[in-house]
Write a protein that holds these residues in place. Sequence first.
Motif: not given
Length: 131
Positions: A72, A107, A126
């Motif tokens: 992420s 992600l 996610t």
Amino acid sequence: MTRKFMLACAALAVTAKLSGAAFAGANDYVFEPVKPEIKKGDDVVVSVRLKHKATGKPVTDAVIIQTRIDMSPDAMGEMASPLTPVPSNEPGVYSFKTDLSMQGRWLLSIAAKVQGEAETVVGKITFRATR
């Protein structure tokens, strides 16, 4: 009623029917994580479920055309990991083997073609890699 009026009503009914079908598309589907938390490591499997929103039914005939998994951005910046498709025994579940080298949020970006839909279904899911 006149013939012209009846033809106009019929044409309007056909147009309304066709325009209703035009609202169906990629937004009618959703990708969801099967398990949002996964132990970090090499050769871990991440799985997503593709569902039709209106019915809640799994979509079993999708063709995955693109995948990418990254750490992420708010956690680490860009740090991509390769993905390899693996078979799944559950209808509508699409699984991939990957390396989640660090704990934190990852992600998964995924795109699929669903039979009968012109638009591509796109999802961003996610996952949290834990110790």
